[in-house]
Design a protein around this motif. Structure first.
Motif, PDB file in Angstrom:
ATOM      1  N   ASP A 135       9.223 -90.209  82.038  1.00  6.15           N
ATOM      2  CA  ASP A 135      10.548 -90.549  81.508  1.00  6.15           C
ATOM      3  C   ASP A 135      10.575 -90.853  80.018  1.00  6.15           C
ATOM      4  OD1 ASP A 135      11.516 -90.334  84.099  1.00  6.15           O
ATOM      5  OD2 ASP A 135      11.120 -92.437  84.528  1.00  6.15           O
ATOM      6  N   SER A 136       9.683 -90.238  79.233  1.00  6.12           N
ATOM      7  CA  SER A 136       9.672 -90.436  77.776  1.00  6.12           C
ATOM      8  C   SER A 136       9.518 -91.893  77.394  1.00  6.12           C
ATOM      9  CB  SER A 136      10.960 -89.875  77.143  1.00  6.12           C
ATOM     10  OG  SER A 136      11.031 -88.478  77.303  1.00  6.12           O
ATOM     11  N   CYS A 137       8.710 -92.622  78.148  1.00  8.27           N
ATOM     12  CA  CYS A 137       8.497 -94.045  77.878  1.00  8.27           C
ATOM     13  C   CYS A 137       7.021 -94.302  77.578  1.00  8.27           C
ATOM     14  CB  CYS A 137       8.899 -94.901  79.078  1.00  8.27           C
ATOM     15  SG  CYS A 137      10.666 -94.874  79.448  1.00  8.27           S
TER      16      CYS A 137
ATOM     17  N   THR B 132       7.905 -85.896  78.609  1.00  6.20           N
ATOM     18  CA  THR B 132       9.133 -86.059  77.856  1.00  6.20           C
ATOM     19  C   THR B 132       9.926 -84.759  77.828  1.00  6.20           C
ATOM     20  OG1 THR B 132      10.012 -86.826  75.733  1.00  6.20           O
ATOM     21  CG2 THR B 132       8.071 -85.425  75.644  1.00  6.20           C
TER      22      THR B 132
ATOM     23  N   ILE C  54      11.132 -90.749  72.338  1.00  3.44           N
ATOM     24  CA  ILE C  54      10.241 -91.532  73.185  1.00  3.44           C
ATOM     25  C   ILE C  54      10.633 -93.005  73.078  1.00  3.44           C
ATOM     26  CG2 ILE C  54       7.861 -92.261  73.613  1.00  3.44           C
ATOM     27  CD1 ILE C  54       6.936 -89.598  72.507  1.00  3.44           C
TER      28      ILE C  54
ATOM     29  N   SER D  44      10.775 -83.463  87.164  1.00  5.70           N
ATOM     30  CA  SER D  44      10.793 -82.909  85.809  1.00  5.70           C
ATOM     31  C   SER D  44      11.054 -81.417  85.917  1.00  5.70           C
ATOM     32  CB  SER D  44       9.480 -83.179  85.086  1.00  5.70           C
ATOM     33  OG  SER D  44       8.433 -82.496  85.715  1.00  5.70           O
TER      34      SER D  44
END
Length: 406
Positions: free
Chosen positions: A208-210, A252, A374, A393
């Motif tokens: 989740d782009s974290c 991401t 991010i 994804s």
């Protein structure tokens, strides 16, 4: 199931893929863009624009030094299937293997001077046929007592990956892997059965782009850090002793149907970091391992070339031949605008000092742009558990241009 040979339809499909690969090589080698410096796997290379031949030779040298893993044929049938080749469906699996091989290669350089021995151990880790070892692996997975541990020479073989893919995701051989699937499987394999001298390399996949600093510190120091303290300040303390190096993957997106131009500029900055170790990505129909960039083009390794499978014994007995089959002599370039928007960014962090600098570099990129894609946080929310969370994804990275016949 007994070993079988490819039938004529499968041989024709292999031939089609290899012909397409050769044509791609021809076109790419004729169109190497100007512009410098070149950024590749954490290195910056300055090359004179006017010496085209020197540019091409230097790029080829860098590519050849990176482990190249491709489609293979004529290995024993994969778990509960008749598949003896991954042609047409295993590109993302092979890209994941390349990304893992690069992490191991980078990490093992920090351990003594036995470079040749380390390199051979990495190739063995990805052998296509691990014969009896795979049976032992399945027994080990089904064992009630896994605390005793087990030493496996080929932990990342396609045999073991296919078994775990079925067990974890009910994914059969012949089905395409999403980036998060293959990275999760590699994380599971490496953190449970690492190869020799890589025990202190911890692999973490962030969805989740974290990206969360406390989780990185927890893995490096094998200690729980309080989320209400200044973690960066703690990293600066000399009394902290980091037990592990880190292999980090951040899943991401850089757009919806096509790349966001602002995100591409940010991605350029990320690829210029010394900690950058490649991208698990590609185009909407094909998975590639992206190594770096030249101007507005990405340099990548292409898994869509079919080679004969190599088992564990062959790699041990014929080292020079196998080194050739795992080394690409060709240049492949992809225009930025054609990259798939779903990708996994990879970074290698050797020690405490690098972790601090990496985190500050990422924060600096974020501060210089309102479009940083991010999410950075010192601590993860309590509900975030990446040991089990697997969000959906992009499933567009596949080879749907050729029908697989089994």
């Amino acid at each position: 199931m007994d070993q079988r040979q490819e039938n004529y339809k499968e041989v024709i499909i292999d031939w089609i893929y290899n012909l397409k690969y050769i044509l791609s090589v021809y076109l790419n080698n004729k169109n190497v863009p100007q512009g410098h410096p070149i950024y590749i796997l954490g290195h910056r290379i300055d090359i004179d624009d006017y010496d085209i031949e020197d540019r091409i030779n230097k790029i080829k040298q860098l590519v050849q030094e990176t482990i190249w893993i491709t489609y293979r044929r004529n290995y024993p049938p994969l778990y509960q299937s008749n598949y003896i080749s991954d042609t047409g469906w295993g590109c993302m699996l092979r890209v994941g293997q390349m990304a893992m091989a690069q992490m191991l290669k980078k990490h093992l350089k920090n351990h003594g001077d036995k470079r040749d021995e380390d390199y051979d151990n990495i190739l063995l880790a990805f052998a296509d046929n691990d014969s009896q070892e795979n049976k032992e692996f399945i027994e080990f997975q089904n064992s009630q007592d896994k605390q005793k541990g087990h030493n496996f020479i080929c932990p990342f073989s396609i045999q073991k990956i296919a078994y775990l893919a079925k067990k974890e995701f009910n994914l059969d051989p012949g089905e395409w892997y999403r980036p998060n699937y293959i990275l999760f499987l590699l994380e599971l394999l490496h953190n449970n059965i690492p190869i020799r001298a890589s025990e202190n390399l911890k692999l973490s996949v962030f969805n989740d782009s974290c990206l969360f600093l406390d989780q990185l510190m927890n893995r490096m120091f094998e200690a729980k850090f309080e989320t209400d303290k200044d973690l960066e300040e703690q990293l600066e303390k000399t009394q902290l002793i980091g037990k592990n190096s880190l292999a980090i993957f951040v899943l991401t997106r850089i757009g919806l149907d096509e790349p966001n131009q602002k995100y591409l500029k940010i991605l350029d900055e990320i690829m210029e970091l010394p900690y950058f170790q490649g991208i698990v990505g590609g185009t909407p129909k094909r998975a590639f391992f992206i190594l770096g960039k030249i101007n507005d083009h990405y340099l990548y390794l292409d898994p869509h070339y079919v080679q004969e499978a190599e088992n564990k014994d062959q790699i041990i007995e014929n080292k020079m031949f196998n080194r050739t089959s795992y080394s690409c002599k060709n240049i492949h370039l992809l225009n930025q605008k054609n990259v798939d928007t779903s990708m996994g960014l990879s970074f290698y962090i050797r020690n405490q000092s690098e972790l601090l600098q990496f985190w500050r570099s990422m924060k600096q990129i974020k501060q210089s742009s309102d479009d940083f894609f991010i999410f950075l946080s010192d601590s993860a929310p309590e509900y975030v558990d990446y040991s089990s969370q697997l969000e959906e994804s992009s499933n567009r990275l596949n080879d749907d241009d050729v029908v697989i016949l089994q």
